[in-house]
Design a protein around this motif. Sequence first.
Motif, PDB file in Angstrom:
ATOM      1  N   LYS A 113      24.482 131.115  39.655  1.00 45.12           N
ATOM      2  CA  LYS A 113      25.462 130.273  38.964  1.00 45.12           C
ATOM      3  C   LYS A 113      25.285 128.813  39.335  1.00 45.12           C
ATOM      4  CE  LYS A 113      29.006 132.724  40.738  1.00 45.12           C
ATOM      5  NZ  LYS A 113      30.412 133.090  40.928  1.00 45.12           N
ATOM      6  N   VAL A 114      25.775 127.966  38.453  1.00 48.94           N
ATOM      7  CA  VAL A 114      25.677 126.521  38.654  1.00 48.94           C
ATOM      8  C   VAL A 114      27.001 125.876  38.251  1.00 48.94           C
ATOM      9  CG1 VAL A 114      23.165 126.340  38.327  1.00 48.94           C
ATOM     10  CG2 VAL A 114      24.660 126.240  36.333  1.00 48.94           C
ATOM     11  N   ALA A 115      27.192 124.647  38.708  1.00 48.20           N
ATOM     12  CA  ALA A 115      28.374 123.876  38.312  1.00 48.20           C
ATOM     13  C   ALA A 115      27.980 122.412  38.200  1.00 48.20           C
ATOM     14  CB  ALA A 115      29.505 124.056  39.317  1.00 48.20           C
ATOM     15  N   LEU A 116      28.835 121.652  37.518  1.00 47.02           N
ATOM     16  CA  LEU A 116      28.559 120.231  37.289  1.00 47.02           C
ATOM     17  C   LEU A 116      29.800 119.415  37.628  1.00 47.02           C
ATOM     18  CD1 LEU A 116      26.665 118.023  36.124  1.00 47.02           C
ATOM     19  CD2 LEU A 116      27.563 118.583  33.852  1.00 47.02           C
ATOM     20  N   ILE A 117      29.611 118.407  38.482  1.00 50.27           N
ATOM     21  CA  ILE A 117      30.694 117.507  38.891  1.00 50.27           C
ATOM     22  C   ILE A 117      30.285 116.090  38.489  1.00 50.27           C
ATOM     23  CG2 ILE A 117      31.880 116.481  40.880  1.00 50.27           C
ATOM     24  CD1 ILE A 117      31.478 119.162  42.349  1.00 50.27           C
ATOM     25  N   MET A 118      31.172 115.402  37.763  1.00 52.65           N
ATOM     26  CA  MET A 118      30.813 114.052  37.300  1.00 52.65           C
ATOM     27  C   MET A 118      31.978 113.081  37.464  1.00 52.65           C
ATOM     28  SD  MET A 118      28.856 115.011  33.767  1.00 52.65           S
ATOM     29  CE  MET A 118      30.090 116.209  33.279  1.00 52.65           C
ATOM     30  N   SER A 119      31.628 111.838  37.810  1.00 49.58           N
ATOM     31  CA  SER A 119      32.610 110.767  37.906  1.00 49.58           C
ATOM     32  C   SER A 119      32.192 109.642  36.965  1.00 49.58           C
ATOM     33  CB  SER A 119      32.655 110.241  39.343  1.00 49.58           C
ATOM     34  OG  SER A 119      33.364 109.026  39.380  1.00 49.58           O
ATOM     35  N   GLY A 121      33.741 105.768  34.771  1.00 50.11           N
ATOM     36  CA  GLY A 121      34.785 104.771  34.576  1.00 50.11           C
ATOM     37  C   GLY A 121      35.680 105.161  33.408  1.00 50.11           C
ATOM     38  N   ASP A 122      35.054 105.549  32.303  1.00 50.67           N
ATOM     39  CA  ASP A 122      35.786 105.837  31.066  1.00 50.67           C
ATOM     40  C   ASP A 122      35.863 107.329  30.767  1.00 50.67           C
ATOM     41  OD1 ASP A 122      36.161 103.152  30.554  1.00 50.67           O
ATOM     42  OD2 ASP A 122      34.306 102.970  29.399  1.00 50.67           O
ATOM     43  N   LYS A 123      36.717 107.656  29.798  1.00 49.53           N
ATOM     44  CA  LYS A 123      36.805 109.027  29.274  1.00 49.53           C
ATOM     45  C   LYS A 123      35.703 109.223  28.228  1.00 49.53           C
ATOM     46  CE  LYS A 123      41.838 108.794  29.029  1.00 49.53           C
ATOM     47  NZ  LYS A 123      42.943 108.758  28.063  1.00 49.53           N
ATOM     48  N   TYR A 124      35.504 110.430  27.835  1.00 47.11           N
ATOM     49  CA  TYR A 124      34.629 110.785  26.691  1.00 47.11           C
ATOM     50  C   TYR A 124      33.197 110.256  26.827  1.00 47.11           C
ATOM     51  CZ  TYR A 124      39.443 111.000  25.007  1.00 47.11           C
ATOM     52  OH  TYR A 124      40.780 111.234  24.904  1.00 47.11           O
ATOM     53  N   VAL A 125      32.649 110.307  28.032  1.00 52.32           N
ATOM     54  CA  VAL A 125      31.297 109.778  28.260  1.00 52.32           C
ATOM     55  C   VAL A 125      30.349 110.860  28.777  1.00 52.32           C
ATOM     56  CG1 VAL A 125      32.068 107.415  28.690  1.00 52.32           C
ATOM     57  CG2 VAL A 125      31.953 109.017  30.603  1.00 52.32           C
ATOM     58  N   TYR A 126      30.762 112.118  28.678  1.00 51.32           N
ATOM     59  CA  TYR A 126      30.024 113.184  29.359  1.00 51.32           C
ATOM     60  C   TYR A 126      29.090 113.990  28.451  1.00 51.32           C
ATOM     61  CZ  TYR A 126      33.793 112.108  32.597  1.00 51.32           C
ATOM     62  OH  TYR A 126      34.667 111.439  33.427  1.00 51.32           O
ATOM     63  N   GLY A 127      29.079 113.671  27.150  1.00 48.51           N
ATOM     64  CA  GLY A 127      28.348 114.504  26.189  1.00 48.51           C
ATOM     65  C   GLY A 127      26.879 114.720  26.524  1.00 48.51           C
ATOM     66  N   ALA A 128      26.153 113.648  26.807  1.00 51.18           N
ATOM     67  CA  ALA A 128      24.707 113.768  27.060  1.00 51.18           C
ATOM     68  C   ALA A 128      24.441 114.548  28.345  1.00 51.18           C
ATOM     69  CB  ALA A 128      24.080 112.378  27.143  1.00 51.18           C
ATOM     70  N   ALA A 129      25.264 114.286  29.367  1.00 53.02           N
ATOM     71  CA  ALA A 129      25.070 114.980  30.648  1.00 53.02           C
ATOM     72  C   ALA A 129      25.338 116.472  30.498  1.00 53.02           C
ATOM     73  CB  ALA A 129      25.987 114.377  31.710  1.00 53.02           C
ATOM     74  N   ILE A 130      26.391 116.801  29.736  1.00 52.66           N
ATOM     75  CA  ILE A 130      26.734 118.219  29.542  1.00 52.66           C
ATOM     76  C   ILE A 130      25.664 118.915  28.701  1.00 52.66           C
ATOM     77  CG2 ILE A 130      28.405 119.779  28.432  1.00 52.66           C
ATOM     78  CD1 ILE A 130      30.625 117.847  29.440  1.00 52.66           C
ATOM     79  N   THR A 131      25.115 118.215  27.720  1.00 49.75           N
ATOM     80  CA  THR A 131      24.040 118.790  26.908  1.00 49.75           C
ATOM     81  C   THR A 131      22.820 119.090  27.780  1.00 49.75           C
ATOM     82  OG1 THR A 131      24.783 117.636  24.936  1.00 49.75           O
ATOM     83  CG2 THR A 131      22.501 118.377  24.936  1.00 49.75           C
ATOM     84  N   GLU A 132      22.452 118.141  28.633  1.00 46.65           N
ATOM     85  CA  GLU A 132      21.297 118.366  29.523  1.00 46.65           C
ATOM     86  C   GLU A 132      21.562 119.539  30.460  1.00 46.65           C
ATOM     87  OE1 GLU A 132      19.820 114.975  31.681  1.00 46.65           O
ATOM     88  OE2 GLU A 132      18.544 116.212  32.936  1.00 46.65           O
ATOM     89  N   THR A 150      35.292 116.765  35.882  1.00 46.66           N
ATOM     90  CA  THR A 150      35.114 115.335  35.645  1.00 46.66           C
ATOM     91  C   THR A 150      36.297 114.550  36.192  1.00 46.66           C
ATOM     92  OG1 THR A 150      36.226 115.370  33.486  1.00 46.66           O
ATOM     93  CG2 THR A 150      33.844 115.789  33.500  1.00 46.66           C
ATOM     94  N   ALA A 151      36.021 113.314  36.598  1.00 48.31           N
ATOM     95  CA  ALA A 151      37.091 112.389  36.977  1.00 48.31           C
ATOM     96  C   ALA A 151      36.731 111.032  36.409  1.00 48.31           C
ATOM     97  CB  ALA A 151      37.222 112.305  38.491  1.00 48.31           C
ATOM     98  N   ASN A 152      37.668 110.423  35.702  1.00 46.41           N
ATOM     99  CA  ASN A 152      37.418 109.080  35.168  1.00 46.41           C
ATOM    100  C   ASN A 152      38.557 108.150  35.559  1.00 46.41           C
ATOM    101  OD1 ASN A 152      39.406 108.651  32.735  1.00 46.41           O
ATOM    102  ND2 ASN A 152      38.654 110.766  32.574  1.00 46.41           N
ATOM    103  N   GLY A 153      38.227 106.879  35.673  1.00 44.15           N
ATOM    104  CA  GLY A 153      39.254 105.874  35.947  1.00 44.15           C
ATOM    105  C   GLY A 153      40.111 106.222  37.148  1.00 44.15           C
ATOM    106  N   LYS A 154      41.429 106.274  36.916  1.00 41.68           N
ATOM    107  CA  LYS A 154      42.382 106.510  38.012  1.00 41.68           C
ATOM    108  C   LYS A 154      42.311 107.921  38.588  1.00 41.68           C
ATOM    109  CE  LYS A 154      45.717 102.909  37.078  1.00 41.68           C
ATOM    110  NZ  LYS A 154      46.438 102.472  35.918  1.00 41.68           N
ATOM    111  N   GLN A 155      41.658 108.820  37.868  1.00 39.83           N
ATOM    112  CA  GLN A 155      41.510 110.188  38.408  1.00 39.83           C
ATOM    113  C   GLN A 155      40.556 110.207  39.603  1.00 39.83           C
ATOM    114  OE1 GLN A 155      39.975 112.205  34.942  1.00 39.83           O
ATOM    115  NE2 GLN A 155      42.018 112.872  34.299  1.00 39.83           N
ATOM    116  N   ASN A 156      39.673 109.178  39.667  1.00 44.95           N
ATOM    117  CA  ASN A 156      38.708 109.135  40.763  1.00 44.95           C
ATOM    118  C   ASN A 156      39.429 108.997  42.095  1.00 44.95           C
ATOM    119  OD1 ASN A 156      36.039 109.292  39.580  1.00 44.95           O
ATOM    120  ND2 ASN A 156      36.544 107.383  38.529  1.00 44.95           N
ATOM    121  N   LYS A 157      39.018 109.813  43.048  1.00 47.29           N
ATOM    122  CA  LYS A 157      39.596 109.812  44.407  1.00 47.29           C
ATOM    123  C   LYS A 157      41.099 110.114  44.402  1.00 47.29           C
ATOM    124  CE  LYS A 157      36.259 107.044  46.916  1.00 47.29           C
ATOM    125  NZ  LYS A 157      36.067 105.984  47.906  1.00 47.29           N
ATOM    126  N   SER A 158      41.590 110.807  43.376  1.00 46.08           N
ATOM    127  CA  SER A 158      43.017 111.145  43.340  1.00 46.08           C
ATOM    128  C   SER A 158      43.248 112.481  44.036  1.00 46.08           C
ATOM    129  CB  SER A 158      43.503 111.230  41.885  1.00 46.08           C
ATOM    130  OG  SER A 158      42.891 112.329  41.233  1.00 46.08           O
TER     131      SER A 158
END
Length: 172
Positions: A113-119, A121-132, A150-158
């Motif tokens: 199994k695998v997982a993906l964690i991404m941070s 600045g903005d929302k809705y920027v994960y499409g290309a990474a998720i496709t890969e 995923t964490a974007n903006g204020k979600q980072n380090k929350s």
Amino acid sequence: MKILVLNGSPHLNGATSDMVKAFTTGAQEAGHEVVAFHVAHMNIRGCMACDSCRSREKSVCVQKDDMQIIYPEILSSDMIVFASPIYYFTLSAQLQAVIHRTYAVDIPKNVKKVALIMSSGDKYVYGAAITEYFQSIVEYWGVENAGIFTANGKQNKSEEKRAELYQFGRRL
Ligand SMILES: Cc1cc2nc3c(=O)[nH]c(=O)nc-3n(C[C@H](O)[C@H](O)[C@H](O)COP(=O)(O)O)c2cc1C
């Protein structure tokens, strides 16, 4: 279960690493072994497409850089977690270099199994990474997607994100 974390952020204490730390705490408390690498601080070059790993010496990469440390970890882990900041709408170049260099080992049969964690600045920027992630890893390797976080903006380090990643590790 042995879990390998490949963290592509250059920030050792950045937002990506914050999620990785929470995940690692949960996974270790659940009894798993976690081996993590900050691949942006390692000497890992891009694939040269020499095809030596497919023709001359099977599964052996001619580039003797720090991928030689990562290869045995890939080939001995049950799960791999890919973690990265979003740079220009995709994974960091440092993490992409590691993914491209898996060309040498092709499909690691031990990984379940695998997982993906991404941070980001903005929302809705994960499409290309998720496709890969899906096309090059989940579907190509034939492994289970254990989760995408995923964490974007204020979600980072929350605290909310830390709790989410901790619970993900704890429940594995
Ligand atoms: C070179 C570069 C490119 C970036 N490109 C994007 C982008 O396309 N979309 C976005 O939302 N954030 C982008 N960011 C912001 C980072 O994804 C964000 O700051 C992230 O939280 C950094 O994570 P870290 O603390 O682990 O380094 C970029 C940052 C850098 C340095």
